[in-house]
Design an enzyme around this catalytic site. Structure first.
Site, mmCIF file in Angstrom:
data_model
loop_
_atom_site.group_PDB
_atom_site.id
_atom_site.type_symbol
_atom_site.label_atom_id
_atom_site.label_comp_id
_atom_site.label_asym_id
_atom_site.label_seq_id
_atom_site.Cartn_x
_atom_site.Cartn_y
_atom_site.Cartn_z
ATOM 1 N N ASN A 7 -16.888 -3.319 16.543
ATOM 2 C CA ASN A 7 -16.561 -4.081 15.622
ATOM 3 C C ASN A 7 -14.799 -4.287 15.675
ATOM 4 O OD1 ASN A 7 -15.157 -4.784 12.890
ATOM 5 N ND2 ASN A 7 -15.504 -2.945 11.922
ATOM 6 N N GLN B 124 0.703 -1.123 0.132
ATOM 7 C CA GLN B 124 -0.004 -0.147 0.064
ATOM 8 C C GLN B 124 0.881 1.169 0.018
ATOM 9 O OE1 GLN B 124 -2.277 0.768 3.635
ATOM 10 N NE2 GLN B 124 -3.908 1.773 2.350
ATOM 11 N N HIS C 256 21.824 -0.702 37.183
ATOM 12 C CA HIS C 256 22.087 -0.820 38.462
ATOM 13 C C HIS C 256 21.196 0.186 39.354
ATOM 14 C CE1 HIS C 256 25.900 0.569 36.742
ATOM 15 N NE2 HIS C 256 25.578 1.670 37.213
ATOM 16 N N GLY D 51 -6.198 4.260 3.941
ATOM 17 C CA GLY D 51 -7.434 3.754 4.743
ATOM 18 C C GLY D 51 -7.438 2.081 4.543
#
Length: 387
Positions: free
Chosen positions: A152, A65, A300, A70
């Site tokens: 969702n 992509q 430490h 989106g």
């Protein structure tokens, strides 16, 4: 997730013994996926190098992509790799439980659902009951007045026809949304709402801690590294081959110490902690419920609690992390410039790669250090600090 994602893709952030997206991919295969198509973009080389041509016994293909426009655009980038039949889509930065994902495949077309206390931050599903089954009738993104608390999960099985529905218009957020494809699927067919037993969207640093709590909590005691006879290893602790646990160390499981890491002498590790590859936890250091990524060093006389330390972070002697507010309210941290509640009573700091603290540094709860940020001896850090 910044500064943790300044130099790598979010799905490649470590969760227990592997990147976040590798848990998603493994669950997908265990639930029945026959092959994987991974959509890549930002920092793609690391993704391809990790997964290779085969993962968890199934072939892997990649789709690029080139511009992050989106979720629908991401799936459209993979369209040429799809077969003619139904296809599943999973968010690469979420964790799913295997039994629920199996049911999602079986009830296709379907979308995963999950009930949350505050649905206003998610895509909320409209549902209807039919013959005892729950079907999805629509979805609304981040509504001020949610129709339900059923959200969702970003797990879908679309019908074959959906490949022709990926050309969607821009949403109000200026993105090409996969939820528009879901809306079309709801119009054209019966889409099942499959409740997930367990699900986690890993979008912010405290959710990365929660993801590690989930996956480290599934580990079974295995001691393959070098463990000194005077070390005290309690419960489900994994010490990988090549790791070294020195004298006087106490580790309370669940915890994971990865290859090349060293712990001790006289250190205390507890509470879902991951000590990453080649990381170092030195003398009189306590680390609790934290992630130390590859090469991180807490040398430490320091305390680290409920924190995420990026690659090659170095804490100077006496560095102390605060992880609790005096008023017992949830710790807040800046996200995209807005002070945001983590929802956690205890939350420490987030440090980008190569951040370094000087001796006797004090870091307040919720503070972030950018990649390459430094402090001065005795500094008290109350606000996010850049390079």
């Amino acid at each position: 997730m910044r500064p943790l994602t300044e130099r790598r893709a979010k799905p490649m952030l470590p969760v227990a013994d592997r990147p976040l997206s590798a848990h998603t991919a493994k669950t997908a295969v265990d639930a029945g996926a026959s092959r994987l198509i991974i959509v890549v973009g930002y920092e793609s080389d690391a993704v391809c190098e990790f997964f290779g041509d085969e993962f968890a016994g199934v072939p892997v293909e990649y789709a690029e992509q080139t511009e992050q426009r989106g979720t629908a655009d991401a799936v459209r980038a993979a369209e040429s790799h799809l077969d003619d039949g139904p296809f599943a889509v999973l968010n690469g930065d979420a964790l799913y439980d295997e039994p629920s994902l199996t049911r999602l495949y079986e009830q296709a077309p379907a979308v995963g659902s999950y009930r949350v206390a505050d649905p206003t931050q998610y895509g909320v599903l409209y549902t209807a009951e039919s013959d005892g089954d729950t079907r999805v009738t629509g979805v609304v993104e981040k509504p001020a007045d949610p129709p339900s608390n059923r959200i969702n999960t970003g797990a879908y099985v679309f019908p074959a026809e959906a490949q022709a529905w990926l050309e969607v218009g821009e949403s109000e957020r200026g993105e090409l949304e996969l939820t528009d494809v879901l809306e079309r699927a709801c119009e054209e067919s019966t889409v099942a709402a499959v409740p997930f037993e367990r699900w986690l969207d890993v979008g912010r640093p405290w959710e990365l801690l929660e993801a590690n709590e989930w996956k480290v909590g599934e580990l079974t005691r295995t001691l393959r590294g070098e463990v000194h006879e005077d070390a005290d290893i309690r419960g489900d602790v994994v010490v990988e081959a090549g790791a070294t646990i020195d004298a006087g160390v106490v580790i309370e499981g669940p915890a994971l110490v990865r290859r090349g890491a060293t712990v001790g002498p006289n250190a205390y590790i507890r509470g879902h902690t991951v000590v990453g590859n080649d990381a170092k936890v030195g003398h009189s250091v306590e680390v609790k419920n934290s992630v130390l990524m590859a090469g991180a060093t807490v040398g430490h006389l320091s305390y680290v609690g409920d924190s995420v330390l990026g690659r090659d972070v170095n804490f100077g002697a006496g560095t102390t992390v605060a992880n609790l507010r005096h008023d017992d309210e949830a710790v807040k941290t800046l996200v995209k410039g807005e002070l945001t509640s983590t929802g956690r009573r205890k939350f420490g700091v987030v440090c980008g790669d190569d951040a370094k603290t000087a001796i006797q540094t004090s870091l307040n709860a919720g503070v972030k250090l950018d990649c390459d940020a430094t402090t001065t001896p005795g500094e008290v850090v109350l606000r996010d600090k850049s390079e």
